[in-house]
Design an enzyme around this catalytic site. Sequence first.
Site, PDB file in Angstrom:
ATOM      1  N   ALA A 192      -3.283   4.916  -1.181  1.00 19.50           N
ATOM      2  CA  ALA A 192      -4.147   3.780  -0.853  1.00 19.50           C
ATOM      3  C   ALA A 192      -4.539   3.799   0.619  1.00 19.50           C
ATOM      4  CB  ALA A 192      -3.451   2.466  -1.199  1.00 19.50           C
ATOM      5  N   ALA A 244       0.830  -1.192   0.000  1.00 17.05           N
ATOM      6  CA  ALA A 244       0.000   0.000   0.000  1.00 17.05           C
ATOM      7  C   ALA A 244       0.872   1.252   0.000  1.00 17.05           C
ATOM      8  CB  ALA A 244      -0.908   0.003   1.228  1.00 17.05           C
ATOM      9  N   ASP A 245       0.526   2.193  -0.862  1.00 15.61           N
ATOM     10  CA  ASP A 245       1.208   3.478  -0.838  1.00 15.61           C
ATOM     11  C   ASP A 245       0.367   4.447   0.000  1.00 15.61           C
ATOM     12  OD1 ASP A 245      -0.945   4.211  -2.450  1.00 15.61           O
ATOM     13  OD2 ASP A 245       0.254   4.360  -4.267  1.00 15.61           O
ATOM     14  N   SER A 246       0.852   5.666   0.158  1.00 20.48           N
ATOM     15  CA  SER A 246       0.151   6.620   1.018  1.00 20.48           C
ATOM     16  C   SER A 246      -1.244   6.954   0.493  1.00 20.48           C
ATOM     17  CB  SER A 246       0.980   7.889   1.202  1.00 20.48           C
ATOM     18  OG  SER A 246       1.242   8.480  -0.041  1.00 20.48           O
TER      19      SER A 246
END
Length: 72
Positions: A36, A32-34
């Site tokens: 998401a 997960a990125d920021s």
Amino acid sequence: MFERIQKELADYFGVDPATITPDTSFTADLKADSLALMELMFNLESETGKTLDDEVLDKVKTVGDLCKFMQD
């Protein structure tokens, strides 16, 4: 609460719910990125009415962390 978050994560990330445990890391395991994470937090805020600010986002590293915060 865990099952609710587990289902939300499985749907969002397109993974089998059984692979998500309290020890699952958002970044290492779910990639997960920021963005998401922010979308996920927004969805949970809408569903629960509990406010999740940026400070919480910085502290929450695993599914268990998120569950604990949501139950407090």
